[in-house]
Structure formats: structure tokens, C-alpha cells
Design a protein around this motif. Structure first.
Motif, PDB file in Angstrom:
ATOM      1  N   LEU A  14      56.203  43.437  75.365  1.00 46.69           N
ATOM      2  CA  LEU A  14      57.025  42.659  74.459  1.00 46.69           C
ATOM      3  C   LEU A  14      56.162  41.751  73.590  1.00 46.69           C
ATOM      4  CD1 LEU A  14      59.747  41.784  73.368  1.00 46.69           C
ATOM      5  CD2 LEU A  14      59.944  40.178  75.295  1.00 46.69           C
ATOM      6  N   GLY A  15      55.129  41.170  74.178  1.00 48.63           N
ATOM      7  CA  GLY A  15      54.219  40.330  73.407  1.00 48.63           C
ATOM      8  C   GLY A  15      53.544  41.120  72.298  1.00 48.63           C
ATOM      9  N   LEU A  16      53.135  42.356  72.625  1.00 49.99           N
ATOM     10  CA  LEU A  16      52.505  43.200  71.607  1.00 49.99           C
ATOM     11  C   LEU A  16      53.489  43.528  70.486  1.00 49.99           C
ATOM     12  CD1 LEU A  16      50.062  44.833  70.681  1.00 49.99           C
ATOM     13  CD2 LEU A  16      50.881  46.734  72.104  1.00 49.99           C
ATOM     14  N   LEU A  17      54.751  43.857  70.856  1.00 53.08           N
ATOM     15  CA  LEU A  17      55.777  44.144  69.850  1.00 53.08           C
ATOM     16  C   LEU A  17      56.002  42.932  68.951  1.00 53.08           C
ATOM     17  CD1 LEU A  17      58.057  45.933  68.690  1.00 53.08           C
ATOM     18  CD2 LEU A  17      59.553  44.994  70.465  1.00 53.08           C
ATOM     19  N   LEU A  18      56.098  41.756  69.562  1.00 57.31           N
ATOM     20  CA  LEU A  18      56.309  40.536  68.789  1.00 57.31           C
ATOM     21  C   LEU A  18      55.113  40.241  67.893  1.00 57.31           C
ATOM     22  CD1 LEU A  18      57.966  38.377  71.566  1.00 57.31           C
ATOM     23  CD2 LEU A  18      59.030  38.977  69.383  1.00 57.31           C
ATOM     24  N   LEU A  20      53.179  42.495  66.465  1.00 55.29           N
ATOM     25  CA  LEU A  20      53.243  43.400  65.323  1.00 55.29           C
ATOM     26  C   LEU A  20      54.321  42.944  64.336  1.00 55.29           C
ATOM     27  CD1 LEU A  20      52.896  46.829  67.167  1.00 55.29           C
ATOM     28  CD2 LEU A  20      51.150  45.649  65.809  1.00 55.29           C
ATOM     29  N   ILE A  21      55.477  42.557  64.890  1.00 54.68           N
ATOM     30  CA  ILE A  21      56.558  42.091  64.016  1.00 54.68           C
ATOM     31  C   ILE A  21      56.149  40.808  63.301  1.00 54.68           C
ATOM     32  CG2 ILE A  21      58.898  41.134  64.017  1.00 54.68           C
ATOM     33  CD1 ILE A  21      59.547  43.093  66.300  1.00 54.68           C
ATOM     34  N   PRO A  43      57.370  31.439  57.460  1.00 51.78           N
ATOM     35  CA  PRO A  43      57.461  30.646  58.693  1.00 51.78           C
ATOM     36  C   PRO A  43      58.061  31.435  59.850  1.00 51.78           C
ATOM     37  CG  PRO A  43      59.047  29.872  57.049  1.00 51.78           C
ATOM     38  CD  PRO A  43      58.127  30.808  56.350  1.00 51.78           C
ATOM     39  N   ALA A  44      58.979  32.354  59.574  1.00 49.99           N
ATOM     40  CA  ALA A  44      59.528  33.183  60.643  1.00 49.99           C
ATOM     41  C   ALA A  44      58.429  34.027  61.276  1.00 49.99           C
ATOM     42  CB  ALA A  44      60.643  34.075  60.106  1.00 49.99           C
ATOM     43  N   GLY A  45      57.523  34.518  60.452  1.00 47.43           N
ATOM     44  CA  GLY A  45      56.411  35.304  60.983  1.00 47.43           C
ATOM     45  C   GLY A  45      55.470  34.468  61.825  1.00 47.43           C
ATOM     46  N   LEU A  46      55.161  33.260  61.353  1.00 45.80           N
ATOM     47  CA  LEU A  46      54.249  32.385  62.115  1.00 45.80           C
ATOM     48  C   LEU A  46      54.858  32.007  63.457  1.00 45.80           C
ATOM     49  CD1 LEU A  46      53.018  30.117  59.184  1.00 45.80           C
ATOM     50  CD2 LEU A  46      51.717  31.908  60.366  1.00 45.80           C
ATOM     51  N   VAL A  47      56.161  31.716  63.466  1.00 51.86           N
ATOM     52  CA  VAL A  47      56.829  31.394  64.731  1.00 51.86           C
ATOM     53  C   VAL A  47      56.815  32.598  65.655  1.00 51.86           C
ATOM     54  CG1 VAL A  47      59.040  30.776  65.786  1.00 51.86           C
ATOM     55  CG2 VAL A  47      58.258  29.580  63.740  1.00 51.86           C
ATOM     56  N   THR A  48      57.061  33.779  65.113  1.00 48.23           N
ATOM     57  CA  THR A  48      57.080  34.990  65.941  1.00 48.23           C
ATOM     58  C   THR A  48      55.700  35.262  66.534  1.00 48.23           C
ATOM     59  OG1 THR A  48      58.847  35.894  64.533  1.00 48.23           O
ATOM     60  CG2 THR A  48      57.678  37.437  65.954  1.00 48.23           C
ATOM     61  N   LEU A  49      54.634  35.003  65.783  1.00 47.81           N
ATOM     62  CA  LEU A  49      53.281  35.155  66.340  1.00 47.81           C
ATOM     63  C   LEU A  49      53.047  34.179  67.494  1.00 47.81           C
ATOM     64  CD1 LEU A  49      51.119  35.634  63.097  1.00 47.81           C
ATOM     65  CD2 LEU A  49      51.626  37.357  64.848  1.00 47.81           C
ATOM     66  N   VAL A  51      55.370  32.933  69.424  1.00 48.54           N
ATOM     67  CA  VAL A  51      56.177  33.420  70.548  1.00 48.54           C
ATOM     68  C   VAL A  51      55.468  34.584  71.229  1.00 48.54           C
ATOM     69  CG1 VAL A  51      58.365  34.530  71.170  1.00 48.54           C
ATOM     70  CG2 VAL A  51      58.333  32.601  69.568  1.00 48.54           C
ATOM     71  N   ALA A  52      54.846  35.459  70.443  1.00 49.01           N
ATOM     72  CA  ALA A  52      54.125  36.602  71.014  1.00 49.01           C
ATOM     73  C   ALA A  52      53.028  36.126  71.965  1.00 49.01           C
ATOM     74  CB  ALA A  52      53.526  37.445  69.894  1.00 49.01           C
TER      75      ALA A  52
END
Length: 786
Positions: A14-18, A20-21, A43-49, A51-52
């Protein structure tokens, strides 16, 4: 395997998927922001990274952080899309799915992570999932569009009541030469239409696989005629077939054996019927068919044999006088218009190949002998006078490929025209070629002389040729009954004209439009807008209108959109990629509109498919006079004789193959011609038969027309799913749909049998390869049970 090891493995995946997203959201979001686009994605991308990374370390903080992003996403999505389910889906689907995955990984088996104690994060996660599900449920329940104002209930006029005697016949493409597609029959009503069932089914045998090695695209677009007790139709290869109208049994067929070399689309919209006053004469009742290899053939309606008095062996060549015609460059796909004893024929000229293409001349022929009576050459200067036999026609002149209509009382035939070739560069066009392009032109049916013309687009650079049959209807205007003409257009305007003079009945004004900068080109500073009628032109596209299957490809579409040149529907083509919206597929195409002659209500099917256009300087274009393809398989047309080739990409798709423009892509609307108001509008059809997993999104791309019955129903297929539908004309509610064995990219027809008294609704179901609908060779008739 130890459960903790399993949870750790899942968290790493899941971390790897997050990661990439988040990586794409960050990179794409920065790119979009640099183009002046939405600031949500970066900012959504930075937060997702972030979270990953936390998920990789199995930290419960990941859930809290992502829940905050999810709630922000929910607020952003609602602000952009409102409660529109299909617009919310790509915005909320991925965050909802990731929230659920985080709950499963970080709270397996109902237990918190080691050391998490009695954290409320999982319960907060469930609340967020509930909020997402609740919003989506509310949006889904409210998805059906409001039908709008009910159609006014008006008594049938005396003319319409008298016309009910003709309900047994359908003798022209639009039932009559006026092209209203109005059926004066009321056996099938809103109360019983749900009982419709298949009365009979017929197969023509004309299928692509029946001709091994054939490379032509295929579309069964025919609308059958009904004369006496027979139906007459043509297959895509111009095979003319007569059927018993009550049983569907074949009575005869005639195969002209056409040469399909070079023809990119096999299609025949219909045949024409003529009845001589002398019933004892040979071929007193005859069927005329114009072919894809440019012949006009006359057949005995009773036997299917060729009429010996017509031309040579029952046919004439439509290539006579056209000069050089390369294979596939000139064809006829629409039925001739017959006015009195004159058969009037136009032709399709292949777009964007060269300035030296065959003439788009319209000609009149004696319906009995086949002798040419006149010619109207849209590229001929008026000062040169009428065409004389033997004189050459203007090569590359505007053509007239669609269906004509006629008013015999006025002695006029109404011609919708296209452009001088090619479409996307017009610097070489003469004033004469520009004068009648993208127009409706009234010709005297006996002589071919121009009575009047009305232009819908000046110096057309967008392929907005007039594809719809003009529709004739008498309307009360300021206490006077005015013989009117309705002209739908590809770019969404509906012009209402006096068919005696071409003067607007509903207000038209010239509006300023953008100008380009291509050397040698000229640009009209204004374009006509039909401000006195409802417009079906889509609103100007903006970034938030971008769609996609997920937030990821939606981001790609947003970036692509911001890189396009776009200044409204008349953005001229240029050396950069330009968005042409609504595009050359047209809001309204050859399906035209249908009109309730009694209550003056008009049903309009519309489609919304953008086109991406780019001019290529000659030294950067592929050599030769043929259509080629770039590395993305986008077609490039040569436009020889001009400084530029042209790349035309349709539709505008995301990398996942779904449209970048938001749904619905097809609609059905009802317009009151008396008040000139839009009464209701709803999505037309679904994506059931073309979308992955059979997902039935409402509002699919359409191609085909409608009919209106005296019983208060609108029948239409046309969409990308394989159904014929019936709508209540009063409310716009879908009352019935009948499953078809193939796509219904044709206009239906209806009649009442003079023998058994039953009303039938008939449609050709054969699909359209470019529309990606199911291919077949069926003619289906529906009726009420005995």
C-alpha cells in the motif's frame, strides 16, 4: 505465515501504491499549477507522499493525515462539481478506495496497531467513508435530470387530423418532403408503449465479414420508406431491398455490385420513391438509389428490375462532367430529393485531401428518363450566369452530402451545404466558394436557380458544414401563419427562417469571434448566432469540465486542456494544438430534428465530442496525397495545394481511453416552437455496450435521428447502447426501451398497416464502426401485442 508479517507486507504494498499515486499527483500538480490550473493536486500529492512514508513505517498517523486530505478533497469536489454523481466519481472514487485500504491495513481484524492504544482514528476513518458514501448516494439518487416544464397540451390542428389518413405511408426520408418525421398515428401511447414487442426481424446479409479482405468502415444508417404495402431500404453497400411491411418477408432485392475501392465508410441513408401519374406506364412506381460509386439507379418498385427507360440499362453515371475523380473521393450516401418530375442529387466529397477535388455540384435529373435538366455549381460566380450543358464545374467547390427537403407549392428544394475543400485552411477559396459554404440554399426545383441562401458560418475553418436536413413547418408569427424552415447546425445553433425568402423568423445577430494568425489565411470577424432560439451549443469548456476514470487521468486531461489553444467554439486552427468544441462531429448531424406538426414541438438529439486540430507546415507534413498517421495513430490529412496539412484527433481521450470532457455526451431536448423555449432536456442513452464491465453511464455519444408520433411519443435510438427508446413528449420521461441486436445508428420510422390496422415502429439496427457500436444487419419492427 504470521499475521503480522502479512500485515507488514500489505502495508509495504500500500505504501508503494501511495508513493506512485503521490508522485504523479505532485509532478502533475506542479505542472498544472505552472500552467495556471488548479492548485488542489500539488498539495494533495505532497500529502499522499507523506502518507506513503508513514504507511511504510506502519504509523497510525498515516490514517489521520489521509483522512484530512480526504475531507479536503470532498469539499473541493463538491465546490467544483456540486451533487453530480458522474462528475464526483473520478474525484472521490480513488480517495474513498484508499481510505478503505488504509483502514484494512492499519486496523486489521478490528485491532489497532501495536501501541496505538484506544485511538479514535479508525472510527474517524469509518465516519469519513460514511460521509463519502452518503454524498455519493445523494448524488446518485438525484442523478435523473429534472424534466423541466411540461410540454403544453394543445388540440390537434385540422391539418394534422386530416393528415392522419396518411399514417399508412412513409414515402420520403423524413416521411414527407418537409422532413418533420412526424407520424400522424396514435395507436401507441404513453399508456401502452411499455407493451411494445418485436413484431418481426429481418437480416439483409450485408455484413463486413461477408466480404473477406474489405477494409471499409461500416454503418447501417438507412430509414426505410413505406409505399403501399411494402418497405424499401438500402444496405450499406447499396443493396436495395423490398419487404412485406407486415411480416418483414423479403419480396425482392437488387445488388448494384458497387465498387468500394477507396471508400472509407460504407453507408446508405435511404432510397427515394416516385409514382407516375400514368399508372399503366412501365415502372410507374419506381425506387431511385444513389450509390457510393456515383451512380443513380431506377428500379421497378413492384419487381426490383431496372427501369429500361432510365438512362442506359436503368442507371446513369453521376461522375459525368466531374473531371478526374480518384477512388473514394466522390460518393453519394443520401437519397435524392424528388420534386415533381425532378430528382435532385448532391454528393459527398472526401474532406481535406486537396484543393483539386471533384466538384460539389448539385444536379437535377428527369425522374423518368434520367436526362440531366440542370446543375447548380456553388463555386461558380453569379456573374457567370446559370450553368450551360457541357461547361465544366468548379473543382473543390462546396458539396451537399446530406438530405434535402422541398416545398412543392413554392417550387423550392432546400440544400444544406458543406465547405470548399479542404476544411481547415481557406486562404485559396474564392469569394464564390465562400458565399454558399456552410449554408442552406433554396433552389428552384425546375431550373436549379438560386432563390435565396442563408449562411450559418462565414469562411468556415472548423468543418461546421450543414449536415442536418432542413425541416419545414408552418408557424404562427405575429398573427400570421409563416412558412418556416428550421436549420439545425453542427455547432449547436438552430436557425428559424422564412422559407420563402431566407429571412430570419427568430432573431439572428453577428457576434465577434477570435481571429488567427496563419499567413495567407483570412478570418471572418463575426459569426451568426441564433439568439431568438434556444441554443444547444455547449458552454465554453473550462478546466473543471475535464473528466476521466480516476483522479489520475483526470489530472492528465487537465494538463492537456491547459496546453491547448482554446477561445470558444470559433477558435481558428493554428500551428499549436487547438480545441475545437463542440467539434466537427456536430452537436446536430444528419439525424436532424423531428417536429410535432400539431403542437409545434421539436425534439432534438445532440452530441458533444470535442476535436483537437493542428496545422502542420508542408515541410513538416508526411509526403503524398493520402491520409497518414502519427506515432499516436492520429490521422493527418494532406490538404494538398495549401501550405498546411492538418492533424485531427477525435475524441479527446485520457490515457485510459475515456473522454476528457465530462458527461453527458448525448442529450435529448424538447423545444416549443411557438414560445421558442427549451421545455426539457435529459441524457440520451448509456455507455452500457461500449464501457468496460458494461458500466451504464447516462448520456452517450449519439448518431441518428428521432420521430414524433401523434400519440405523444418521441422514438429514438442513436446512442452507443443497443436500444430503441420511447419518451413521453409531455415530460421527457423514458417510458420504454427495446433491446436491439446491434447499434441503432439510424432514424426510425413508423406507419399503420392498412390491412391489419396495427401501428409499427421500424428501425435499421446495424451499428456504426466509428461509434464502436455493435455491428449487424438487422431491420426490426415493433408493435403492440394482438
Amino acid at each position: 505465515m504470521d499475521s503480522d508479517v502479512i500485515r507488514k507486507s500489505f502495508s509495504r504494498l500500500l505504501g508503494l501504491l501511495l508513493f506512485l499515486i503521490g508522485g504523479w499527483l505532485t509532478i502533475g500538480g506542479a505542472w498544472l499549477a505552472s500552467l495556471g490550473g488548479s492548485l488542489y493536486y500539488l498539495p494533495a500529492g505532497l500529502v499522499t507522499l507523506s502518507v506513503a512514508l508513514l504507511v511504510w513505517r506502519r504509523r497510525l498517523l498515516a490514517l489521520w493525515l489521509y483522512l484530512g486530505l480526504a475531507l479536503a478533497t470532498l469539499a473541493w469536489a463538491l465546490a467544483e462539481s456540486g451533487l453530480d454523481f458522474w462528475l464526483l466519481l473520478p474525484r472521490l472514487g480513488m480517495p474513498l478506495g484508499l481510505t478503505i485500504l488504509l483502514l484494512l491495513v492499519l486496523w486489521p481484524g478490528g485491532r489497532f496497531l501495536p501501541g496505538a492504544g484506544r485511538s479514535r482514528a479508525p472510527w474517524a476513518g469509518l465516519a469519513v467513508v460514511g460521509a463519502f458514501a452518503g454524498v455519493m448516494a445523494i448524488a446518485f439518487v438525484g442523478e435523473g435530470e429534472s424534466p423541466g416544464s411540461p410540454a403544453p397540451t394543445r388540440p390537434l390542428t385540422l391539418d394534422a387530423v386530416a393528415d392522419a389518413e396518411d399514417a399508412t405511408q412513409w414515402r420520403a426520408y423524413g416521411r414527407t418532403r418537409a422532413g418533420t418525421r412526424y407520424v400522424p398515428a396514435d395507436q401507441i401511447t404513453p399508456d401502452n408503449v411499455d407493451q411494445l414487442q418485436v413484431a418481426w426481424s429481418y437480416r439483409t446479409g450485408d455484413l463486413p465479414e461477408a466480404y473477406p479482405g474489405a477494409r471499409n468502415a461500416y454503418s447501417f444508417q438507412a430509414t426505410p420508406l413505406k409505399a403501399d404495402d411494402s418497405l424499401y431500404l438500402c444496405s450499406p453497400r447499396n443493396i436495395v431491398i423490398a419487404l412485406d411491411a407486415e411480416t418483414g418477408q423479403e419480396r425482392w432485392r437488387h445488388d448494384p455490385g458497387i465498387n468500394t475501392s477507396g471508400i472509407y465508410m460504407l453507408a446508405c441513408r435511404g432510397v427515394s420513391y416516385h409514382e407516375r401519374a400514368n399508372a399503366e406506364a412501365a415502372c410507374a412506381k419506381r425506387i431511385l438509389v444513389a450509390t457510393l460509386d456515383a451512380r443513380l439507379i431506377a428500379l421497378d418498385a413492384a419487381t426490383g428490375n431496372r427501369c429500361p427507360d432510365f438512362g442506359e440499362g436503368g442507371e446513369i453515371s453521376l461522375l459525368d462532367g466531374l473531371g478526374e475523380v480518384k477512388p473514394g473521393y466522390y460518393l453519394v450516401s443520401s437519397p435524392p430529393a424528388i420534386v415533381g418530375e425532378v430528382a435532385i442529387v448532391g454528393g459527398f466529397v472526401l474532406d481535406n485531401m486537396s484543393v483539386d477535388e471533384p466538384p460539389g455540384v448539385v444536379r437535377g435529373y428527369d425522374v423518368s428518363s434520367g436526362r440531366q435538366l440542370w446543375a447548380w455549381d456553388a463555386g461558380r460566380p453569379d456573374a457567370a450566369g446559370p450553368w450551360q450543358p457541357g461547361e465544366p464545374y468548379t473543382r473543390g467547390s462546396p458539396n451537399a452530402w446530406s438530405v434535402f427537403s422541398a416545398d412543392e407549392a413554392l417550387g423550392l428544394v432546400y440544400i444544406p451545404t458543406g465547405n470548399a475543400t479542404p476544411d481547415y485552411y481557406g486562404g485559396q477559396r474564392t469569394a464564390a466558394q465562400d458565399r454558399y459554404s456552410s449554408s442552406v440554399v433554396a433552389l428552384e426545383a425546375s431550373t436549379g436557380s438560386v432563390r435565396w441562401s442563408f449562411q450559418t458560418v462565414h469562411h468556415d475553418l472548423w468543418d461546421y458544414d450543414v449536415a442536418s436536413q432542413p425541416v419545414l413547418i408552418d408557424l404562427p408569427v405575429d398573427g400570421e401563419l409563416v412558412p418556416a424552415l428550421i436549420q439545425p447546425t453542427k455547432h449547436g445553433e438552430i436557425f428559424l427562417l422564412d422559407r420563402r425568402s431566407g429571412e430570419p423568423v427568430a432573431a439572428v445577430e453577428e457576434q465577434p469571434v477570435p481571429r488567427g494568425s496563419i499567413p495567407g489565411e483570412r478570418y471572418s470577424p463575426t459569426q451568426p448566432a441564433s439568439v431568438g432560439m434556444p441554443s444547444l451549443t455547449p458552454p465554453e469548456m473550462v478546466e473543471k469540465d475535464m473528466w476521466g476514470a480516476t483522479a489520475l487521468d483526470q489530472l492528465w486531461c487537465r494538463i492537456a486542456f491547459k496546453q491547448l489553444r482554446y477561445e470558444g467554439k470559433f477558435t481558428p486552427p493554428g500551428l499549436e494544438r487547438t480545441l475545437s468544441w463542440p467539434g466537427n462531429n456536430g452537436v446536430m448531424n444528419w439525424g436532424s430534428v423531428s417536429v410535432d406538426e400539431s403542437r409545434k414541438l421539436m425534439a432534438v438529439s445532440s452530441s458533444y465530442m470535442p476535436l483537437l486540430v493542428k496545422l502542420l507546415p508542408r515541410d513538416a507534413a508526411p509526403p503524398g496525397e493520402q491520409i497518414s498517421f502519427d506515432q499516436r495513430n492520429v490521422p493527418i490529412s494532406p490538404q494538398m495545394g495549401t501550405p498546411y496539412a492538418v492533424s485531427t484527433e477525435r475524441p479527446f481521450l485520457s490515457p485510459l481511453g475515456v473522454p476528457c470532457n465530462a458527461p453527458p455526451w448525448g442529450r435529448l431536448s424538447l423545444i416549443d416552437l411557438n414560445s421558442r423555449e427549451l421545455l426539457w432536456q435529459r441524457p440520451l442513452g448509456t455507455t452500457r455496450d461500449v464501457a468496460p464491465l458494461g458500466i451504464a453511464m447516462p448520456g452517450a455519444f449519439t448518431q441518428g435521428g428521432s420521430i414524433i408520433t401523434r400519440g405523444g411519443l418521441v422514438f429514438i435510438a442513436g446512442a452507443q447502447d443497443d436500444y430503441l427508446r420511447a419518451f413521453d413528449i409531455e415530460t421527457g420521461v423514458e417510458l420504454w426501451k427495446g433491446r436491439l441486436p446491434a447499434g441503432g445508428q439510424a432514424t426510425p420510422m413508423s406507419f399503420v398497416s392498412a390491412d391489419n390496422g396495427k401501428q409499427y415502429v421500424v428501425i435499421a439496427a446495424g451499428g456504426h464502426q466509428y461509434m464502436q457500436t455493435t455491428i449487424g444487419d438487422y431491420v426490426i419492427a415493433f408493435s403492440l401485442p394482438d
